[in-house]
Design a protein around this motif. Structure first.
Motif, PDB file in Angstrom:
ATOM      1  N   SER A   1       0.851  -1.218  -0.075  1.00 54.12           N
ATOM      2  CA  SER A   1       0.086   0.037  -0.106  1.00 54.12           C
ATOM      3  C   SER A   1       0.813   1.320  -0.251  1.00 54.12           C
ATOM      4  CB  SER A   1      -0.903   0.100   1.223  1.00 54.12           C
ATOM      5  OG  SER A   1      -0.225   0.139   2.313  1.00 54.12           O
ATOM      6  N   LYS A   2       2.019   0.977  -0.134  1.00 57.69           N
ATOM      7  CA  LYS A   2       2.958   2.423   0.147  1.00 57.69           C
ATOM      8  C   LYS A   2       2.817   3.150  -1.157  1.00 57.69           C
ATOM      9  CE  LYS A   2       6.541   0.225   3.029  1.00 57.69           C
ATOM     10  NZ  LYS A   2       8.038  -0.187   2.963  1.00 57.69           N
ATOM     11  N   THR A   3       3.275   4.465  -1.161  1.00 54.81           N
ATOM     12  CA  THR A   3       3.354   5.188  -2.055  1.00 54.81           C
ATOM     13  C   THR A   3       4.724   5.279  -2.673  1.00 54.81           C
ATOM     14  OG1 THR A   3       1.440   6.600  -1.370  1.00 54.81           O
ATOM     15  CG2 THR A   3       3.058   7.736  -3.115  1.00 54.81           C
ATOM     16  N   LEU A   4       4.935   4.797  -3.752  1.00 51.13           N
ATOM     17  CA  LEU A   4       6.304   4.623  -4.332  1.00 51.13           C
ATOM     18  C   LEU A   4       6.299   4.765  -5.846  1.00 51.13           C
ATOM     19  CD1 LEU A   4       7.439   1.251  -2.535  1.00 51.13           C
ATOM     20  CD2 LEU A   4       8.328   3.553  -2.242  1.00 51.13           C
ATOM     21  N   ASP A   5       7.396   5.237  -6.487  1.00 55.95           N
ATOM     22  CA  ASP A   5       7.420   5.242  -7.646  1.00 55.95           C
ATOM     23  C   ASP A   5       7.862   4.046  -8.527  1.00 55.95           C
ATOM     24  OD1 ASP A   5       6.887   8.086  -7.714  1.00 55.95           O
ATOM     25  OD2 ASP A   5       9.443   8.745  -7.678  1.00 55.95           O
ATOM     26  N   THR A   6       7.300   3.810  -9.546  1.00 57.74           N
ATOM     27  CA  THR A   6       7.397   2.381 -10.253  1.00 57.74           C
ATOM     28  C   THR A   6       7.544   2.597 -11.746  1.00 57.74           C
ATOM     29  OG1 THR A   6       6.852  -0.007 -10.515  1.00 57.74           O
ATOM     30  CG2 THR A   6       4.984   1.687 -10.206  1.00 57.74           C
ATOM     31  N   CYS A   7       7.446   1.551 -12.458  1.00 50.98           N
ATOM     32  CA  CYS A   7       7.603   1.465 -13.922  1.00 50.98           C
ATOM     33  C   CYS A   7       7.172   0.311 -14.576  1.00 50.98           C
ATOM     34  CB  CYS A   7       8.985   2.028 -14.389  1.00 50.98           C
ATOM     35  SG  CYS A   7      10.233   0.683 -14.021  1.00 50.98           S
ATOM     36  N   MET A   8       6.913   0.572 -15.839  1.00 51.97           N
ATOM     37  CA  MET A   8       7.106  -0.556 -16.951  1.00 51.97           C
ATOM     38  C   MET A   8       8.240  -0.189 -17.576  1.00 51.97           C
ATOM     39  SD  MET A   8       3.459  -1.652 -18.364  1.00 51.97           S
ATOM     40  CE  MET A   8       4.398  -2.647 -19.758  1.00 51.97           C
ATOM     41  N   VAL A   9       9.066  -1.355 -18.237  1.00 51.39           N
ATOM     42  CA  VAL A   9      10.067  -1.006 -19.169  1.00 51.39           C
ATOM     43  C   VAL A   9       9.447  -1.651 -20.368  1.00 51.39           C
ATOM     44  CG1 VAL A   9      12.333  -1.667 -19.911  1.00 51.39           C
ATOM     45  CG2 VAL A   9      11.851  -0.488 -17.684  1.00 51.39           C
ATOM     46  N   ILE A  10       9.527  -1.151 -21.675  1.00 46.29           N
ATOM     47  CA  ILE A  10       9.196  -1.951 -22.833  1.00 46.29           C
ATOM     48  C   ILE A  10      10.353  -1.742 -23.819  1.00 46.29           C
ATOM     49  CG2 ILE A  10       7.589  -1.805 -25.004  1.00 46.29           C
ATOM     50  CD1 ILE A  10       5.542  -0.355 -22.832  1.00 46.29           C
TER      51      ILE A  10
ATOM     52  N   ASN B   1      14.527  -0.871 -29.293  1.00 48.02           N
ATOM     53  CA  ASN B   1      14.359   0.811 -28.535  1.00 48.02           C
ATOM     54  C   ASN B   1      13.739   0.197 -27.169  1.00 48.02           C
ATOM     55  OD1 ASN B   1      12.017   0.150 -30.271  1.00 48.02           O
ATOM     56  ND2 ASN B   1      11.477   1.888 -29.092  1.00 48.02           N
ATOM     57  N   LEU B   2      14.160   0.999 -26.299  1.00 47.35           N
ATOM     58  CA  LEU B   2      13.667   0.632 -24.760  1.00 47.35           C
ATOM     59  C   LEU B   2      12.917   1.906 -24.371  1.00 47.35           C
ATOM     60  CD1 LEU B   2      16.814  -0.768 -23.143  1.00 47.35           C
ATOM     61  CD2 LEU B   2      14.771  -2.226 -23.900  1.00 47.35           C
ATOM     62  N   GLN B   3      11.978   1.802 -23.713  1.00 52.56           N
ATOM     63  CA  GLN B   3      10.993   2.874 -23.227  1.00 52.56           C
ATOM     64  C   GLN B   3      10.706   2.646 -21.630  1.00 52.56           C
ATOM     65  OE1 GLN B   3       7.293   3.582 -24.969  1.00 52.56           O
ATOM     66  NE2 GLN B   3       7.378   5.518 -24.480  1.00 52.56           N
ATOM     67  N   PHE B   4      10.920   3.558 -20.860  1.00 56.17           N
ATOM     68  CA  PHE B   4      10.678   3.696 -19.426  1.00 56.17           C
ATOM     69  C   PHE B   4       9.090   4.361 -19.145  1.00 56.17           C
ATOM     70  CE2 PHE B   4      10.547   6.017 -15.488  1.00 56.17           C
ATOM     71  CZ  PHE B   4      10.873   5.058 -14.480  1.00 56.17           C
ATOM     72  N   ILE B   5       8.184   3.359 -18.813  1.00 55.45           N
ATOM     73  CA  ILE B   5       7.035   4.206 -18.493  1.00 55.45           C
ATOM     74  C   ILE B   5       6.716   4.401 -16.958  1.00 55.45           C
ATOM     75  CG2 ILE B   5       4.591   3.753 -18.873  1.00 55.45           C
ATOM     76  CD1 ILE B   5       5.814   3.502 -21.388  1.00 55.45           C
ATOM     77  N   PRO B   6       6.791   5.473 -16.850  1.00 56.31           N
ATOM     78  CA  PRO B   6       6.747   5.825 -15.049  1.00 56.31           C
ATOM     79  C   PRO B   6       5.313   5.774 -14.867  1.00 56.31           C
ATOM     80  CG  PRO B   6       6.620   7.914 -16.477  1.00 56.31           C
ATOM     81  CD  PRO B   6       7.027   6.830 -17.421  1.00 56.31           C
ATOM     82  N   ALA B   7       5.481   5.295 -13.533  1.00 58.26           N
ATOM     83  CA  ALA B   7       4.034   4.921 -12.728  1.00 58.26           C
ATOM     84  C   ALA B   7       4.238   5.045 -11.242  1.00 58.26           C
ATOM     85  CB  ALA B   7       3.587   3.280 -13.002  1.00 58.26           C
TER      86      ALA B   7
ATOM     87  N   VAL C   1      -1.810   0.793  -8.688  1.00 62.60           N
ATOM     88  CA  VAL C   1      -0.614   1.306  -9.353  1.00 62.60           C
ATOM     89  C   VAL C   1      -1.396   2.003 -10.754  1.00 62.60           C
ATOM     90  CG1 VAL C   1      -0.548  -0.875 -10.647  1.00 62.60           C
ATOM     91  CG2 VAL C   1       1.392   0.761 -10.442  1.00 62.60           C
ATOM     92  N   ASN C   2      -0.975   3.330 -10.993  1.00 63.28           N
ATOM     93  CA  ASN C   2      -1.573   3.981 -12.145  1.00 63.28           C
ATOM     94  C   ASN C   2      -0.217   4.680 -12.899  1.00 63.28           C
ATOM     95  OD1 ASN C   2      -4.469   4.079 -12.151  1.00 63.28           O
ATOM     96  ND2 ASN C   2      -4.087   4.378  -9.943  1.00 63.28           N
ATOM     97  N   GLU C   3      -0.243   4.656 -14.180  1.00 62.48           N
ATOM     98  CA  GLU C   3       0.733   5.396 -15.218  1.00 62.48           C
ATOM     99  C   GLU C   3       0.754   6.855 -14.624  1.00 62.48           C
ATOM    100  OE1 GLU C   3       2.030   5.955 -19.707  1.00 62.48           O
ATOM    101  OE2 GLU C   3       0.111   4.650 -19.197  1.00 62.48           O
ATOM    102  N   ALA C   4       1.964   7.270 -14.635  1.00 67.37           N
ATOM    103  CA  ALA C   4       1.988   8.654 -14.062  1.00 67.37           C
ATOM    104  C   ALA C   4       2.117   9.508 -15.509  1.00 67.37           C
ATOM    105  CB  ALA C   4       3.440   9.075 -13.316  1.00 67.37           C
ATOM    106  N   PHE C   5       1.489  10.755 -15.364  1.00 63.52           N
ATOM    107  CA  PHE C   5       1.383  11.683 -16.694  1.00 63.52           C
ATOM    108  C   PHE C   5       1.836  13.024 -16.278  1.00 63.52           C
ATOM    109  CE2 PHE C   5      -1.789   8.549 -17.509  1.00 63.52           C
ATOM    110  CZ  PHE C   5      -1.437   8.099 -18.826  1.00 63.52           C
ATOM    111  N   GLY C   6       2.003  13.919 -17.020  1.00 63.33           N
ATOM    112  CA  GLY C   6       2.220  15.306 -16.889  1.00 63.33           C
ATOM    113  C   GLY C   6       3.429  15.517 -15.938  1.00 63.33           C
TER     114      GLY C   6
END
Length: 432
Positions: free
Chosen positions: A367-376, A386-392, A399-404
């Motif tokens: 339940s902690k609030t932590l930055d995370t990601c997907m990597v594609i 190519n590699l892409q870091f998806i911030p979340a 867990v939700n994708e981060a925007f803006g």
């Protein structure tokens, strides 16, 4: 007309009108106008077009409509792998030859785009409903909807291969490891959540797969098999636990995934190592067998991914074993190294030309609030990658994708700790 008059600014045009009264002046003036117009086009018009094009291909506000492969040609800083060796049969179709020893470990897959294959990675997950996050899945009807944000779910389902770290066994039996502070076990039916999340393969080489002993681990193998989920990094014996899982696309591209753990850095760990005749996980504190598996996969012309459980929990700093083993994996032939275990994000680095994502962090683990990601990772059939870091953000058992600004903050933090890698505003990763 004297020299003084010719150098007078007000008389400048009159002087050239006089000198070119035969008409040559008009030609020269027209030529000068042409050159000035051409300069304006190059200096102003082309930059405007480039800006407009950049906006068109800028940060994606609606990732649900985003095609991972579609943006590739606009990312010039990608790395390259060797072009795959593709054999055609008598009908000019790709001939896929699977070695006998790999038949049980190879999946032939179709891809969303014939020219590439996309592979997604996310960190730790937990479905044990004795813990808050597992209970959140239960409260949502054993579904990922409402726990994993819509845009992340779409990304997970859109990639051709999706992998997560499965940090627990699936079983109704077994006995918790005596003296261990945290022991995890999820109800067998929760394995269906993996399908709901778009997961194709899970890593089992971690320090919680054996939390409820041998029987729970054996149950896990059976449950994942019945759910249609591939697993890597554990098995009924060491050959199975250490065996590479291969994905081969219909266009002939081959991806190798090898999974191991070097956590519990003692000779008699709670999480048992698989042996010649007993079940367990693939341990790589001594990484000689792992290096052998990497070399074998490389010789089979595969793009080799090492998914490794390593590092120190709750710190963004990598330790000496991560650093040393990353170099060994890269030297053996790994093309991409993906790490987990610290439960927080760690830097992205390059060992030579091999990208290393040292820690994916939690994905949906507590339940902690932590930055995370997907990597594609997107592998193209011309050898480009190519590699892409998806911030979340993981927070409050979601867990939700981060925007803006939040997305740019996370990317900025990753750039600050990643001295040899650069992540641009769209998340694309390149070597500095």
């Amino acid at each position: 007309m004297g020299k003084r008059d010719r150098n007078n600014y007000n008389d400048y045009d009159d002087y050239y009108d006089y000198k070119n009264s035969s008409g040559g002046y008009l030609v020269r003036k027209a030529f000068i106008v042409f050159l000035l117009t051409l300069a304006v086009i190059f200096c102003i018009g082309i930059p405007i077009l480039l800006i407009a094009n950049n906006r068109q291909n800028g940060p994606i506000e609606n990732p649900i409509d985003y095609s991972f492969a579609g943006k590739w040609e606009k990312i010039p800083e990608a790395d390259k792998i060797e072009e795959p060796v593709i054999t055609l049969d008598e009908n000019d179709k790709v001939e896929i030859v699977i070695p006998d020893e790999d038949v049980d470990y190879t999946q032939v897959i179709s891809t969303l785009d014939d020219s590439c294959v996309t592979i997604g990675f996310a960190g730790d997950i937990l479905f044990d409903d004795n813990y808050a996050v597992g209970n959140a899945f239960k409260n949502h009807g054993n579904s990922a909807v409402g726990v994993v944000g819509d845009s992340l779910l779409n990304r997970m389902k859109t990639v051709d291969i999706m992998m997560v770290n499965n940090e627990f066994p699936y079983s109704s039996g077994g006995i918790p490891t005596e003296g261990k502070t945290y022991t995890f076990r999820a109800r067998p039916e929760t394995a269906n959540i993996l399908n709901d999340m778009g997961v194709d393969i899970v890593g089992l080489a971690n320090n919680h797969a054996y939390d409820y002993g041998n029987q729970a681990l054996l149950d896990t193998f059976d449950i994942l098999d019945s759910t249609g989920i591939k697993y890597v990094g554990a098995g009924h014996n060491i050959d199975e636990a250490s065996h590479t899982v291969y994905y081969v696309t219909e266009s002939g591209m081959k991806i190798a995934i090898i999974c191991a753990t070097q956590i519990e850095r003692i000779t008699n760990p709670d999480t048992k190592e698989a042996t010649a005749d007993s079940a367990g996980v693939f341990r790589c504190l001594d990484d000689s067998l792992l290096l052998q598996r990497i070399r074998e996969a490389k010789e089979k012309n595969a793009y080799v991914i090492v998914f490794v459980h390593w590092g120190t929990e709750s710190t963004t700093e990598i330790d000496y074993l991560q650093r040393d083993q990353a170099a060994e994996f890269a030297s053996a032939g790994a093309n991409l190294i993906i790490g987990g275990h610290p439960h927080v994000l760690q830097k992205i680095d390059y060992v030579g030309n091999v990208p290393v994502v040292y820690s994916l962090g939690n994905y949906i683990f507590n339940s902690k609030t932590l930055d995370t990601c997907m990597v594609i990772a997107t592998l193209h059939n011309d050898g480009a990658v190519n590699l892409q870091f998806i911030p979340a953000i993981q927070s409050d058992c979601r867990v939700n994708e981060a925007f803006g600004s939040e997305a740019q903050r996370i990317i900025g933090d990753m750039n600050a700790m990643s001295s040899n890698a650069l992540i641009d505003s769209n998340g694309y990763i390149s070597h500095k």
